[in-house]
Write a protein that holds these residues in place. Sequence first.
Motif: not given
Length: 329
Positions: A22, A111, A135, A137, A262
């Motif tokens: 990331s 992560g 990350t 996410d 990303r």
Amino acid sequence: MNEFSTFEMSKGLAIMTSGGDSAGMNPAVKYCVDYARKQGYSPYLVYDGLRGLIDDHIVEATRELTSGILHRGGTVLRSSRSKRFFELEYRQQAYDNLQRRSIGQLIVIGGDGSFSALNQFYNDFEVPFAGIPATIDNDIAGTDYCLGVDTALNMIRQSVDSIRDTATSFSRAFVIEVMGRHCGYLAMVSALSSGAEVCIIPELPYDLDSIGARLIDEKKNGRTYVLAIVAEGTRMSEHFTRWLSDTMKMDARLTVLGHVQRGGSPTVHDRIMAYKFSVAAIDSLKSGNTNAIMTFRDGSFGSVPIETVTSSKYRIDSDLLKLCEALSR
Ligand code: F6P
């Protein structure tokens, strides 16, 4: 005194990136190395994540290796997801690699899967580590922010703005699928910040009948195009695109943004967050924490024990979730 107490005194500290890359990982690597050096550590770099730890891709962090990397996306240390690390035999190999260099502490930027792997390593060999959440996410329990999220959101914003140009020109409906694995954070923030008409995320129930009624009414009142953001975790993108076409009687297209989200040069926010997480991680190790994960919660930096991260589920911002409800019904 176990063998590693000697290593801890030797001040060898290795920095690695692990799991999905990331933006923000590179500034974190650079700041960790610089700050570690200032604190009297001898910094090392592990290339290729857990695989590199096993296969001895470990080098001393010279100034040359960490200069000119701050603005780059991804991770110059490269990354991997290693199945071998689940086997004690390979973790032993990794331990031996560290031992040979008197590296007694680790910083892992990644992560929760990577943190769990390092925690297993800690349980085996008592090598203290600090985790920096990174990350796109934004799905790590205990922290409101993970490195890379702001950059990913800006990449998505840019793409949605471009798609809107063609959607308005051609009076089309567009479904844009964004990443996030099981987490809808990227989709939710992107929908709100891009003015999308619809947002479908795993954390919220959706109601197709009511979405349909709302959009048809808007169409009657002059709406000529539709933007819908769908989180990949819902697995709804294709179905929803067909549904839009049938229900709205509009030309509907699906764009899966994919890995473009990303990449990209880290935003100012990600660079500054990387700085602060790095300082927090080294200070945490210095103060004797053995397996803590750095956090940013309610505007403050701190840390939580790894168990807090592994035993609980991330919680998505409830205020944003409320705002988003209007887009899923
Ligand atoms: O965890 C980051 C992430 O980009 C997710 O959003 C996505 O689901 C996944 O990784 C994709 O994984 P891979 O790069 O292995 O295809």
